[in-house]
Design an enzyme around this catalytic site. Structure first.
Site, PDB file in Angstrom:
ATOM      1  N   TYR A 198      -1.343 -16.201  -7.460  1.00 21.98           N
ATOM      2  CA  TYR A 198      -2.483 -15.830  -6.619  1.00 21.98           C
ATOM      3  C   TYR A 198      -3.055 -17.123  -6.039  1.00 21.98           C
ATOM      4  O   TYR A 198      -3.649 -17.939  -6.737  1.00 21.98           O
ATOM      5  CB  TYR A 198      -3.556 -15.083  -7.404  1.00 21.98           C
ATOM      6  CG  TYR A 198      -3.113 -13.732  -7.941  1.00 21.98           C
ATOM      7  CD1 TYR A 198      -2.035 -13.053  -7.377  1.00 21.98           C
ATOM      8  CD2 TYR A 198      -3.773 -13.126  -8.994  1.00 21.98           C
ATOM      9  CE1 TYR A 198      -1.629 -11.818  -7.859  1.00 21.98           C
ATOM     10  CE2 TYR A 198      -3.374 -11.891  -9.478  1.00 21.98           C
ATOM     11  CZ  TYR A 198      -2.296 -11.240  -8.914  1.00 21.98           C
ATOM     12  OH  TYR A 198      -1.901 -10.021  -9.398  1.00 21.98           O
TER      13      TYR A 198
ATOM     14  N   PHE B 220      -4.100  -1.714  -8.333  1.00 29.82           N
ATOM     15  CA  PHE B 220      -4.630  -0.928  -7.216  1.00 29.82           C
ATOM     16  C   PHE B 220      -5.449   0.278  -7.720  1.00 29.82           C
ATOM     17  O   PHE B 220      -5.312   1.392  -7.197  1.00 29.82           O
ATOM     18  CB  PHE B 220      -3.509  -0.421  -6.284  1.00 29.82           C
ATOM     19  CG  PHE B 220      -2.727  -1.494  -5.586  1.00 29.82           C
ATOM     20  CD1 PHE B 220      -3.281  -2.745  -5.351  1.00 29.82           C
ATOM     21  CD2 PHE B 220      -1.423  -1.255  -5.150  1.00 29.82           C
ATOM     22  CE1 PHE B 220      -2.554  -3.744  -4.696  1.00 29.82           C
ATOM     23  CE2 PHE B 220      -0.690  -2.238  -4.496  1.00 29.82           C
ATOM     24  CZ  PHE B 220      -1.257  -3.487  -4.274  1.00 29.82           C
ATOM     25  N   PRO B 221      -6.326   0.081  -8.707  1.00 31.38           N
ATOM     26  CA  PRO B 221      -7.088   1.225  -9.234  1.00 31.38           C
ATOM     27  C   PRO B 221      -8.013   1.837  -8.200  1.00 31.38           C
ATOM     28  O   PRO B 221      -8.351   3.020  -8.282  1.00 31.38           O
ATOM     29  CB  PRO B 221      -7.890   0.617 -10.393  1.00 31.38           C
ATOM     30  CG  PRO B 221      -7.991  -0.846 -10.072  1.00 31.38           C
ATOM     31  CD  PRO B 221      -6.707  -1.187  -9.371  1.00 31.38           C
ATOM     32  N   LEU B 222      -8.398   1.027  -7.189  1.00 26.50           N
ATOM     33  CA  LEU B 222      -9.272   1.541  -6.125  1.00 26.50           C
ATOM     34  C   LEU B 222      -8.483   1.756  -4.841  1.00 26.50           C
ATOM     35  O   LEU B 222      -9.060   1.859  -3.767  1.00 26.50           O
ATOM     36  CB  LEU B 222     -10.435   0.563  -5.887  1.00 26.50           C
ATOM     37  CG  LEU B 222     -11.352   0.342  -7.093  1.00 26.50           C
ATOM     38  CD1 LEU B 222     -12.366  -0.762  -6.804  1.00 26.50           C
ATOM     39  CD2 LEU B 222     -12.073   1.634  -7.456  1.00 26.50           C
TER      40      LEU B 222
HETATM   41  N1  LIG Z   1       1.186  -6.397 -11.115  1.00 27.37           N
HETATM   42  C1  LIG Z   1       1.111  -6.475  -9.813  1.00 27.37           C
HETATM   43  O1  LIG Z   1       2.113  -6.619  -9.104  1.00 27.37           O
HETATM   44  C2  LIG Z   1      -0.217  -6.391  -9.125  1.00 27.37           C
HETATM   45  C3  LIG Z   1      -0.281  -6.081  -7.754  1.00 27.37           C
HETATM   46  C4  LIG Z   1      -1.531  -5.998  -7.161  1.00 27.37           C
HETATM   47  C5  LIG Z   1      -2.686  -6.212  -7.909  1.00 27.37           C
HETATM   48  N2  LIG Z   1      -2.596  -6.539  -9.236  1.00 27.37           N
HETATM   49  C6  LIG Z   1      -3.825  -6.736 -10.066  1.00 27.37           C
HETATM   50  O2  LIG Z   1      -4.632  -5.591  -9.942  1.00 27.37           O
HETATM   51  C7  LIG Z   1      -5.959  -5.959  -9.569  1.00 27.37           C
HETATM   52  C8  LIG Z   1      -6.577  -4.864  -8.739  1.00 27.37           C
HETATM   53  O3  LIG Z   1      -5.858  -4.699  -7.524  1.00 27.37           O
HETATM   54  P1  LIG Z   1      -6.490  -4.989  -6.085  1.00 27.37           P
HETATM   55  O4  LIG Z   1      -7.623  -5.941  -6.257  1.00 27.37           O
HETATM   56  O5  LIG Z   1      -5.425  -5.332  -5.154  1.00 27.37           O
HETATM   57  O6  LIG Z   1      -6.959  -3.563  -5.623  1.00 27.37           O
HETATM   58  P2  LIG Z   1      -8.131  -2.556  -6.029  1.00 27.37           P
HETATM   59  O7  LIG Z   1      -8.826  -2.988  -7.275  1.00 27.37           O
HETATM   60  O8  LIG Z   1      -7.539  -1.210  -5.984  1.00 27.37           O
HETATM   61  O9  LIG Z   1      -9.107  -2.680  -4.783  1.00 27.37           O
HETATM   62  C9  LIG Z   1      -9.712  -3.881  -4.409  1.00 27.37           C
HETATM   63  C10 LIG Z   1     -10.397  -3.630  -3.079  1.00 27.37           C
HETATM   64  O10 LIG Z   1     -11.478  -2.731  -3.283  1.00 27.37           O
HETATM   65  C11 LIG Z   1     -12.678  -3.314  -2.798  1.00 27.37           C
HETATM   66  N3  LIG Z   1     -13.726  -2.934  -3.753  1.00 27.37           N
HETATM   67  C12 LIG Z   1     -13.836  -3.316  -5.035  1.00 27.37           C
HETATM   68  N4  LIG Z   1     -14.899  -2.736  -5.612  1.00 27.37           N
HETATM   69  C13 LIG Z   1     -15.488  -1.983  -4.676  1.00 27.37           C
HETATM   70  C14 LIG Z   1     -16.625  -1.151  -4.657  1.00 27.37           C
HETATM   71  N5  LIG Z   1     -17.385  -0.980  -5.751  1.00 27.37           N
HETATM   72  N6  LIG Z   1     -16.941  -0.522  -3.501  1.00 27.37           N
HETATM   73  C15 LIG Z   1     -16.170  -0.667  -2.392  1.00 27.37           C
HETATM   74  N7  LIG Z   1     -15.067  -1.450  -2.334  1.00 27.37           N
HETATM   75  C16 LIG Z   1     -14.728  -2.105  -3.473  1.00 27.37           C
HETATM   76  C17 LIG Z   1     -12.452  -4.803  -2.760  1.00 27.37           C
HETATM   77  O11 LIG Z   1     -13.198  -5.402  -1.740  1.00 27.37           O
HETATM   78  P3  LIG Z   1     -14.370  -6.453  -2.062  1.00 27.37           P
HETATM   79  O12 LIG Z   1     -13.707  -7.742  -2.444  1.00 27.37           O
HETATM   80  O13 LIG Z   1     -15.125  -6.543  -0.798  1.00 27.37           O
HETATM   81  O14 LIG Z   1     -15.163  -5.877  -3.179  1.00 27.37           O
HETATM   82  C18 LIG Z   1     -10.959  -4.880  -2.448  1.00 27.37           C
HETATM   83  O15 LIG Z   1     -10.740  -4.804  -1.070  1.00 27.37           O
HETATM   84  C19 LIG Z   1      -5.767  -7.283  -8.826  1.00 27.37           C
HETATM   85  O16 LIG Z   1      -6.954  -8.018  -8.767  1.00 27.37           O
HETATM   86  C20 LIG Z   1      -4.667  -7.928  -9.632  1.00 27.37           C
HETATM   87  O17 LIG Z   1      -5.230  -8.584 -10.763  1.00 27.37           O
HETATM   88  C21 LIG Z   1      -1.383  -6.610  -9.853  1.00 27.37           C
END
Ligand SMILES: NC(=O)c1ccc[n+]([C@@H]2O[C@H](COP(=O)([O-])OP(=O)(O)OC[C@H]3O[C@@H](n4cnc5c(N)ncnc54)[C@H](OP(=O)(O)O)[C@@H]3O)[C@@H](O)[C@H]2O)c1
Length: 308
Positions: free
Chosen positions: A72, A219-221
């Site tokens: 990252y 990608f929980p959100l």
């Molecule tokens: N193993 C893998 O290959 C892999 C792949 C992808 C991700 N991951 C891990 O999974 C974690 C989560 O995935 P992700 O961050 O990509 O996606 P996510 O948690 O599904 O969504 C993050 C997005 O949601 C927004 N968000 C967060 N909280 C919010 C809220 N309360 N209201 C409105 N929007 C909100 C964030 O924007 P803001 O920043 O503006 O809040 C960001 O754009 C990553 O941080 C990483 O550690 C692992």
């Protein structure tokens, strides 16, 4: 002095925990640090002080599970974590991933040879400033000819035996790969994409639940890579959120937590406001009717459910 946990959310919320095999119990809502890098998960954040503040606030709020990776940034997020949080609170679990790297254009590429995996563990230890990595996910499982899962896991088991790694996890795996790995060694956690609208790993979620292995949906959100995630903007999610006096993101996370006790959420955000909303999602009390409505957003047995 290590950071204290003084946040009011930590004092009031009904906390539930899950014990990750080989590792330790953690709260079921953690934090995914990927959003702290610059745009496209490349380079430093636009506001490094704010990124550090998000990490410190997470710890204050009781977050004891942070998900990261050396790729990252690359490196930026691990460096930020070390800068913001060292000396680490004793109960903070840092989970990292190995098996990939970024090229100059930012492509995500495999780096999955057993020797490369060992180097990446040492790189993560150094960059995070840890003596032991709590949880290390293997991000590319047997992805090329000549790369065998048994050899990849062998390298990680060697490091676990040396006391450099506690738990071994797998990311982006099929149920078959998970079972093959389980026959080779103890697997602590699986990290696959899974959320309200993407149930492709439902089968794996059930299998890990039966075995007491943690299931950590990324990608929980609905992902930070798309502006309109579908999950946070879904009409059903929005109307349930309105009924419950909650935010759509909280409803999405509360639904994940209701799926199974072994689910550990790691919502990603670069915003303190969103972080505070997300860590309180376990206060949202979904009724059985709410859950049934959310379950029905993706019909069981559809292509999305089956795709792995
Ligand atoms: N193993 C893998 O290959 C892999 C792949 C992808 C991700 N991951 C891990 O999974 C974690 C989560 O995935 P992700 O961050 O990509 O996606 P996510 O948690 O599904 O969504 C993050 C997005 O949601 C927004 N968000 C967060 N909280 C919010 C809220 N309360 N209201 C409105 N929007 C909100 C964030 O924007 P803001 O920043 O503006 O809040 C960001 O754009 C990553 O941080 C990483 O550690 C692992």
């Amino acid at each position: 002095m290590a950071l204290c946990r003084t946040g009011s959310v930590a004092q009031h919320r009904q906390v539930t925990t899950f014990e990750i095999p080989d590792v330790r119990p953690v709260h079921r809502i953690g934090y995914g640090a990927m959003q702290l890098a610059g745009p496209g998960v490349l380079g430093p954040p636009t506001d490094p002080a704010r990124a550090e503040a998000v990490l410190r606030r997470a710890v204050e709020l009781g977050v004891d599970h942070i998900d990261t990776a050396d790729f990252y940034g690359p490196w930026t997020v691990n460096e930020l974590i070390a800068k913001a949080l060292r000396p680490y609170p004793g109960d903070l679990l840092l989970a990292t991933k190995i098996g990939a790297y970024r090229d100059r254009e930012g492509a995500w590429l495999p780096l999955s040879h057993p020797d490369a995996l060992k180097s990446q563990v040492h790189d993560n230890l150094r960059r995070l400033g840890r003596d032991v990595l709590d949880l290390v996910y293997l991000r590319h499982v047997a992805d090329r000819p000549g790369i065998e899962l048994a050899d990849q896991l062998g390298a990680l088991v060697e490091l676990r035996d040396q006391g450099l790694v506690r738990g071994i996890g797998l990311s982006h795996v099929t149920a078959e790969q998970f079972e093959q790995a389980q026959r080779l060694t103890s697997i602590a956690a699986v990290q696959n994409a899974y959320n309200l609208l993407d149930r492709g790993s439902a089968d794996l979620l059930e299998r890990t639940a039966r075995l007491g292995v943690a299931f950590v949906p990324f990608f929980p959100l609905g992902s930070g890579f798309v502006a309109d995630s579908g999950v946070r903007d879904d009409q059903v999610v929005r109307s349930i959120a309105q009924r419950r006096g909650a935010r759509p993101a909280q409803v999405s996370l509360a639904w994940l937590l209701r799926r199974s006790p072994n689910v550990l959420a790691i919502p990603g955000t670069s915003s303190i406001e969103h972080l505070e909303i997300n860590v309180s999602a376990d206060r949202v009390d979904l009724s059985d009717e709410d859950v049934a409505e959310l379950d029905a957003l993706v019909a069981e047995g559809t292509a999305a459910e089956q795709a792995r």
